[in-house]
Design a protein around this motif. Structure first.
Motif, mmCIF file in Angstrom:
data_model
loop_
_atom_site.group_PDB
_atom_site.id
_atom_site.type_symbol
_atom_site.label_atom_id
_atom_site.label_comp_id
_atom_site.label_asym_id
_atom_site.label_seq_id
_atom_site.Cartn_x
_atom_site.Cartn_y
_atom_site.Cartn_z
ATOM 1 N N UNK A 111 12.095 -8.342 2.405
ATOM 2 C CA UNK A 111 10.848 -7.641 2.108
ATOM 3 C C UNK A 111 10.538 -6.625 3.196
ATOM 4 N N UNK A 112 9.733 -5.641 2.834
ATOM 5 C CA UNK A 112 9.318 -4.639 3.806
ATOM 6 C C UNK A 112 8.309 -5.243 4.777
ATOM 7 N N UNK A 113 8.506 -5.006 6.060
ATOM 8 C CA UNK A 113 7.565 -5.489 7.062
ATOM 9 C C UNK A 113 6.274 -4.685 6.982
ATOM 10 N N UNK A 114 5.136 -5.380 7.007
ATOM 11 C CA UNK A 114 3.837 -4.711 7.055
ATOM 12 C C UNK A 114 3.050 -5.299 8.215
ATOM 13 N N UNK A 115 2.243 -4.467 8.835
ATOM 14 C CA UNK A 115 1.394 -4.929 9.924
ATOM 15 C C UNK A 115 0.235 -5.733 9.355
ATOM 16 N N UNK A 116 0.071 -6.944 9.840
ATOM 17 C CA UNK A 116 -0.984 -7.820 9.347
ATOM 18 C C UNK A 116 -2.129 -7.872 10.347
ATOM 19 N N UNK A 117 -3.355 -7.709 9.859
ATOM 20 C CA UNK A 117 -4.528 -7.793 10.718
ATOM 21 C C UNK A 117 -4.843 -9.261 10.997
ATOM 22 N N UNK A 118 -4.980 -9.624 12.259
ATOM 23 C CA UNK A 118 -5.239 -11.043 12.577
ATOM 24 C C UNK A 118 -6.703 -11.414 12.346
ATOM 25 N N UNK A 218 -3.872 -8.898 4.626
ATOM 26 C CA UNK A 218 -4.788 -7.854 5.090
ATOM 27 C C UNK A 218 -4.055 -6.955 6.081
ATOM 28 N N UNK A 219 -3.993 -5.662 5.770
ATOM 29 C CA UNK A 219 -3.298 -4.684 6.604
ATOM 30 C C UNK A 219 -4.258 -3.545 6.946
ATOM 31 N N UNK A 220 -3.886 -2.677 7.885
ATOM 32 C CA UNK A 220 -4.744 -1.525 8.181
ATOM 33 C C UNK A 220 -5.000 -0.639 6.964
ATOM 34 N N UNK A 221 -4.125 -0.710 5.953
ATOM 35 C CA UNK A 221 -4.279 0.097 4.748
ATOM 36 C C UNK A 221 -4.916 -0.668 3.599
ATOM 37 N N UNK A 222 -5.449 -1.865 3.889
ATOM 38 C CA UNK A 222 -6.084 -2.656 2.839
ATOM 39 C C UNK A 222 -5.293 -3.911 2.515
ATOM 40 N N UNK A 223 -5.820 -4.695 1.577
ATOM 41 C CA UNK A 223 -5.170 -5.941 1.175
ATOM 42 C C UNK A 223 -4.013 -5.655 0.229
ATOM 43 N N UNK A 224 -2.914 -6.381 0.438
ATOM 44 C CA UNK A 224 -1.732 -6.236 -0.408
ATOM 45 C C UNK A 224 -1.443 -7.559 -1.107
ATOM 46 N N UNK A 225 -1.124 -7.495 -2.405
ATOM 47 C CA UNK A 225 -0.662 -8.690 -3.109
ATOM 48 C C UNK A 225 0.675 -9.115 -2.518
#
Length: 312
Positions: A111-118, A218-225
């Protein structure tokens, strides 16, 4: 399993993910574990790739080895289909083929790595609306090779059968009750024709299969399924089991605005009963993941406090 055995299993999973990534041409230097419960999730740093390596599997997967890779193909296909159409989803890695990879006894997906907001507190209002949007998007998915309520059809009866051989994990009276409840509701959860006859007018479609409002990142660009491991064909109520009346009202408002139907109370009760039985069946994996015993105990207590299901 002992803590030492589980740690060794994690190490094997990380080694398998690293080797598989390198075989696919990825320059893996510092693999790091992001998550380790039912799966070991490994970031193949510095590559923008995450590998999910399932390590704790339901009994049905060992009895039918093709079940796991087939379900993983469905997971990759649905998530990839959503990503290709611009929907907010964690996408399969574009750096490797969209296929599960078998390595050292593990079947894994990339899967593509995405930055997750803690430490982000989920906004349930927004997430219920996002769940309605997900269902609206998935109505256009043709279903491909998806099974009919695939997780319930194998996971629950196989788990209950396995528990009969693990009497230390569940009281015999509880297991008898769970089996009677599955006998009552199982026929409509394992046969599309039986469901359609019992619930005329309730449409079926591709669904997430495992609490999509919970499985969001939850990422800097919003929530992702994310986490489409249990994607299947079923009724949307299965994605909404036990969220509570307030969340259901938010979902219904958003769903109707999108041209979808409101929740059917009868089907909701059916899928909530099935979800409780799925929790009981999950105890069959406790020998490989001992924490499940304590984690599931409160849910078992809640189930005992409900009226037994004797019929649809």
């Amino acid at each position: 399993m002992t803590p030492e055995e589980m740690a060794a299993r994690t190490s094997r999973a990380v080694a398998a993910a690293t080797a598989a990534g390198r075989d696919l041409g990825l320059a893996v230097e510092e693999p790091r574990v992001l998550y380790d419960v039912f799966s070991v999730v490994v970031h193949l740093a510095p590559e923008p790739v995450v590998v999910r390596v399932p390590t704790v599997l339901p009994p049905s997967y060992s009895r039918a080895p093709e079940t796991q890779p087939n379900q993983q193909r469905s997971e990759l296909a649905v998530a990839g289909w959503l990503a290709d159409r611009g929907h907010p989803v964690v996408r399969p890695s574009p750096l490797v083929p969209r296929e599960p990879v078998r390595r050292d006894g593990f079947s894994m997906t990339f899967w593509q790595f995405v930055e997750q907001l803690p430490d982000v507190e989920p906004d349930m209002t927004q997430r219920m609306r996002q769940t309605a949007r997900l269902h609206a998007a998935l109505r256009d998915y043709d279903g491909g090779q998806l099974g009919f309520w695939a997780p319930f059809g194998s996971y629950v009866p196989e788990g209950l059968s396995e528990l009969a051989r693990l009497p230390h994990l569940i009281d015999a009276a509880d297991l008898r009750r769970a089996q009677r409840e599955w006998d009552a509701i199982g026929p409509v959860l394992t046969s599309r024709a039986a469901f359609t006859e019992a619930f005329a007018g309730v449409d079926l479609q591709t669904i997430h299969g495992d609490a999509p409002y919970h499985n969001m990142i939850s990422t800097p660009d919003g929530d992702l399924w994310s986490d489409f491991e249990l994607v299947t064909t079923g009724a949307v109520e299965s994605d909404l089991a036990m969220v509570g009346p307030e969340a259901l009202a938010i979902y219904d408002e958003a769903a109707v605005a999108l041209g979808l139907r409101a929740v059917d109370e009868r089907v909701l009760r059916l899928t909530e009963a099935a979800a409780r039985l799925a929790m009981i069946a999950a105890l069959a994996m406790a020998p490989e993941l001992p924490m499940l015993v304590d984690a599931i105990a409160p849910m078992v207590d809640q189930w005992r406090a409900t009226e037994p299901v004797t019929a649809l």
